[in-house]
Design an enzyme around this catalytic site. Structure first.
Site, PDB file in Angstrom:
ATOM      1  CG  ASP A  87      -1.711   1.207   1.419  1.00  0.00           C
ATOM      2  OD1 ASP A  87      -1.952   1.890   0.400  1.00  0.00           O
ATOM      3  OD2 ASP A  87      -2.130   1.500   2.558  1.00  0.00           O
ATOM      4  CG  HIS A 114      -7.173 -15.308  -6.316  1.00  0.00           C
ATOM      5  ND1 HIS A 114      -6.674 -15.975  -7.432  1.00  0.00           N
ATOM      6  CD2 HIS A 114      -8.448 -15.010  -6.609  1.00  0.00           C
ATOM      7  CE1 HIS A 114      -7.615 -16.058  -8.340  1.00  0.00           C
ATOM      8  NE2 HIS A 114      -8.705 -15.482  -7.878  1.00  0.00           N
ATOM      9  CG  ASP A 115     -10.114 -18.385  -6.307  1.00  0.00           C
ATOM     10  OD1 ASP A 115     -10.450 -17.328  -5.750  1.00  0.00           O
ATOM     11  OD2 ASP A 115     -10.176 -18.561  -7.534  1.00  0.00           O
ATOM     12  CD  GLU A 155     -10.950 -19.694 -12.102  1.00  0.00           C
ATOM     13  OE1 GLU A 155     -11.864 -19.050 -12.643  1.00  0.00           O
ATOM     14  OE2 GLU A 155     -10.895 -19.889 -10.883  1.00  0.00           O
ATOM     15  CG  ASP A 190      -7.762 -12.401 -13.280  1.00  0.00           C
ATOM     16  OD1 ASP A 190      -8.599 -13.052 -13.933  1.00  0.00           O
ATOM     17  OD2 ASP A 190      -7.295 -12.767 -12.191  1.00  0.00           O
ATOM     18  CG  ASP A 227      -1.470   1.697  -3.637  1.00  0.00           C
ATOM     19  OD1 ASP A 227      -0.277   1.439  -3.851  1.00  0.00           O
ATOM     20  OD2 ASP A 227      -1.854   2.401  -2.681  1.00  0.00           O
ATOM     21  CG  ASP A 233      -6.081   3.055   0.608  1.00  0.00           C
ATOM     22  OD1 ASP A 233      -5.151   2.217   0.683  1.00  0.00           O
ATOM     23  OD2 ASP A 233      -6.760   3.214  -0.429  1.00  0.00           O
ATOM     24  CG  ASP A 289     -12.550 -15.064 -13.145  1.00  0.00           C
ATOM     25  OD1 ASP A 289     -11.869 -15.549 -12.240  1.00  0.00           O
ATOM     26  OD2 ASP A 289     -13.769 -14.848 -13.047  1.00  0.00           O
TER      27      ASP A 289
HETATM   28  C1  GLC Z   1     -12.716 -17.184 -10.258  1.00  0.00           C
HETATM   29  C2  GLC Z   1     -11.792 -16.334  -9.415  1.00  0.00           C
HETATM   30  C3  GLC Z   1     -12.428 -16.114  -8.093  1.00  0.00           C
HETATM   31  C4  GLC Z   1     -13.730 -15.392  -8.285  1.00  0.00           C
HETATM   32  C5  GLC Z   1     -14.630 -16.146  -9.267  1.00  0.00           C
HETATM   33  C6  GLC Z   1     -15.723 -15.275  -9.748  1.00  0.00           C
HETATM   34  O1  GLC Z   1     -12.882 -18.439  -9.725  1.00  0.00           O
HETATM   35  O2  GLC Z   1     -10.542 -16.930  -9.341  1.00  0.00           O
HETATM   36  O3  GLC Z   1     -11.605 -15.393  -7.209  1.00  0.00           O
HETATM   37  O4  GLC Z   1     -14.376 -15.256  -7.061  1.00  0.00           O
HETATM   38  O5  GLC Z   1     -13.934 -16.531 -10.418  1.00  0.00           O
HETATM   39  O6  GLC Z   1     -15.235 -14.286 -10.601  1.00  0.00           O
END
Ligand code: GLC
Length: 582
Positions: free
Chosen positions: A58, A358-359, A291, A135, A66, A62, A237
């Protein structure tokens, strides 16, 4: 535990790293040795670093990471030796799903900065020889996107067919399951036009209607906009879900347990990818990855068989989905998964290799052991796996420090719509909330989204303000500054193995052969290319374990090990990783 004595491997590494800084992403070594390899591509040789912008750095206090924050850390990224950064979404968004709900595809989220900041970031990365993968979230938009505002305003609006609508006079829509909805219902009634709209994810994420050619053209235009700025690739995605049978047939009971089969193979999915290739992708030297890739290697091959002109590489979930987060998962089964995928892609197509994103929870917490005595070794061992398998490594920010699950006790600490709505769902059903929260400590996505741990000052040096999500309390010991100073740290091991992969094309292109497949503790394999053969031995357990490969290690040369004093034979210390040249 390690001693502070520096073995030859580390000294050799220090020397080679010093020389590595002026090399291009694909080293000359790689070029020379790989010249005879057919089908070479930069994105097969690249190591991709996935950077979660909200939590990286950051710059304005905030509490939210960023673009200027990332810019301030470009030299750190360069020092890792990675070739490309995949940035999670940075577009304008109301952030119901942390940017995966885009309200304007042509502008940067105010929380993250401006388009000038983006241009500066792209330039700064390129100046350092690092590519940028964006993405692209086009299965759905935000409900605050102008397209959706128009679409919901009247049934005759020109944007009406940009989304999927079911007019209420037809009765209740055919049931569709939603990933994030509190009631798992993917249809939301919308009063202004007396109709339901479809949202596979949250109500704030209406699904775009890919069957509408005008919508597809809008998306291609938007992709060209970013490519013309110079971005080097796209991560698409949830793309396997874009094509829908708009007659919305009834699915059999329990279909949601096999959701990819029902949502992931729409009737025109591959026509659209091929159209996208013709109209956009083929005109640029970029990489693309969708993905998810269906439910089998055969499905996945359809996305990436070069003769079909679709995407560059497949990103499947059978690996990270294996074992349902059980800490004592069955290793031979995991080996089988990776081996089956590898052999299906042996002669064509290309895979991604990853253990976190991140998931997912943090890789060391999920796949190995994050308790203090083992965390370092276990992180390095998993990193060794990612960097020595065939496929493009995707390495998640913070894993190079050995960051771990945060394990929140209270629902109030969570920020992710998935956990929050699932909690509401369990509550509505009067389910066991304690058990739910206990399971989230293992699997929740927020475990992998906490701020990057830069140093031991307040908020781990991530921000001068209050971070949007709590910092993992272990930042006092697990942080970049302290790991920089320790040649045996997880961070320096990461740099070492990145360099090793770059110096050995066999690790990128070589044939993979699984050895000792039933061994419950050790994952052993060879990689072989043009007469060069490497052996990788990984102990996935917290106890010593012995491999039985039938290979005489006396004649082998140790290239790298995660222990300061690597084992000499086939008996490995807890979470030990060794790479030999045979
Ligand atoms: C994909 C992303 C995830 C998001 C989902 C909806 O699975 O990796 O983080 O919540 O799509 O866009």
């Amino acid at each position: 535990m390690q001693t502070k004595l520096l073995p030859l491997v580390y000294i050799a590494l220090a020397i080679s790293l010093a020389g590595a800084s002026c090399q291009s992403p694909v080293t000359s070594n790689m070029q020379a040795a790989a010249d005879s390899i057919p089908g070479r591509k930069w994105w097969k040789e690249a190591i991709i670093y996935q950077l979660y912008p909200r939590s990286f750095k950051d710059s304005d206090g905030d509490g939210i990471g960023d673009l200027k924050g990332i810019i301030s850390k470009l030299d750190y990224l360069k020092s890792l030796g990675i070739d490309a950064v995949w940035l999670n979404p940075i577009y304008a968004s109301p952030n119901f799903d942390n940017g995966y709900d885009i309200s304007d595809y042509y502008s940067i989220s105010k929380q993250f900065g401006t388009m000038e900041d983006f241009d500066a970031l792209l330039k700064g990365l390129h100046q350092r020889g690092i590519k940028l993968v964006m993405d692209v979230v086009v299965n759905h938009s935000s409900s605050e996107n102008e397209w959706f505002r128009q679409s919901r305003s009247s049934r005759s609006n020109p944007y009406r067919d940009y989304y999927h609508w079911w007019n209420a006079e037809r009765g209740k829509p055919t049931p569709r399951w939603s990933f994030f909805d509190v009631n798992s219902n993917a249809w939301k009634y919308d009063t202004p036009t007396n109709a339901y709209y479809l949202h596979y994810f949250a109500q704030q994420q209406p699904d775009l209607n890919w069957e509408n050619q005008k919508l597809r053209q809008e998306i291609y235009k938007m992709m060209r906009f970013w490519l013309d700025k110079g971005v080097d690739g796209f991560r698409m995605d949830a793309f396997q879900f874009v094509s829908k049978d708009t007659s919305f047939p009834v699915f059999p009971p329990g279909y949601e347990k096999d959701i990819i089969r029902y949502y992931g193979a729409g009737p025109h999915l591959h026509d659209y990818i091929q159209e996208m290739d013709r109209e956009v992708l083929s005109k640029y030297d970029i990489m693309t990855v969708a993905e998810g890739a269906g439910s089998s290697p055969a499905d996945a091959m359809k996305f990436v068989d070069p003769s079909r002109h679709e995407f560059s590489m497949a990103y499947h979930f059978e690996g990270v989905g294996y074992g349902n987060y059980a800490p004592d998962y069955d290793l031979p089964g995991l080996k089988q998964v990776y081996s089956r995928w590898d052999s299906s892609f042996e002669s064509k197509g290309w895979l991604s290799i990853f253990l976190g994103n991140h998931d997912q929870p943090r890789m060391v917490s999920h796949w190995a052991n994050d308790t203090p005595p083992f965390r370092d070794m276990a992180s390095k061992m998993l990193t060794t796996f990612i960097m020595t398998m065939r496929g493009t490594p995707y390495y998640y920010y913070g894993d190079e420090l050995g960051m771990t699950n945060i394990r929140f006790d209270n629902i109030e600490d969570y920020r992710d719509i998935e956990t929050i709505n699932k909690y509401r769902h369990v509550k509505q059903l009067h389910g066991d909330l304690k058990q739910f929260l206990a399971s989230r400590k293992i699997s929740a996505r927020d475990n992998g989204r906490t701020p990057f741990q830069w140093d031991s000052t307040a908020h781990a040096g991530f921000s001068t303000g209050t971070p949007w999500i709590k910092v993992n309390p272990n930042y006092k010991t697990v942080n970049e500054v302290s790991e920089e100073q320790d040649p045996t740290s997880v961070l320096n091991y990461f740099r070492q193995i990145v360099k090793l992969r770059k110096d050995h094309p066999v690790l990128v292109y070589g044939k993979y052969v699984l050895l000792d497949k039933d061994n419950p503790g050790i994952y052993a394999y060879t990689r072989e290319l043009n007469g060069k053969k490497l052996l990788v031995l990984l102990n996935f357990k917290s106890k010593a374990a012995t491999a039985n490969t039938g290979i005489d290690l006396k004649k082998a040369t140790l290239l790298l090990g995660n222990y300061v004093s690597p084992s000499k034979g086939e008996t490995l210390q807890p979470y030990e990783a060794v790479i030999y040249q045979l």
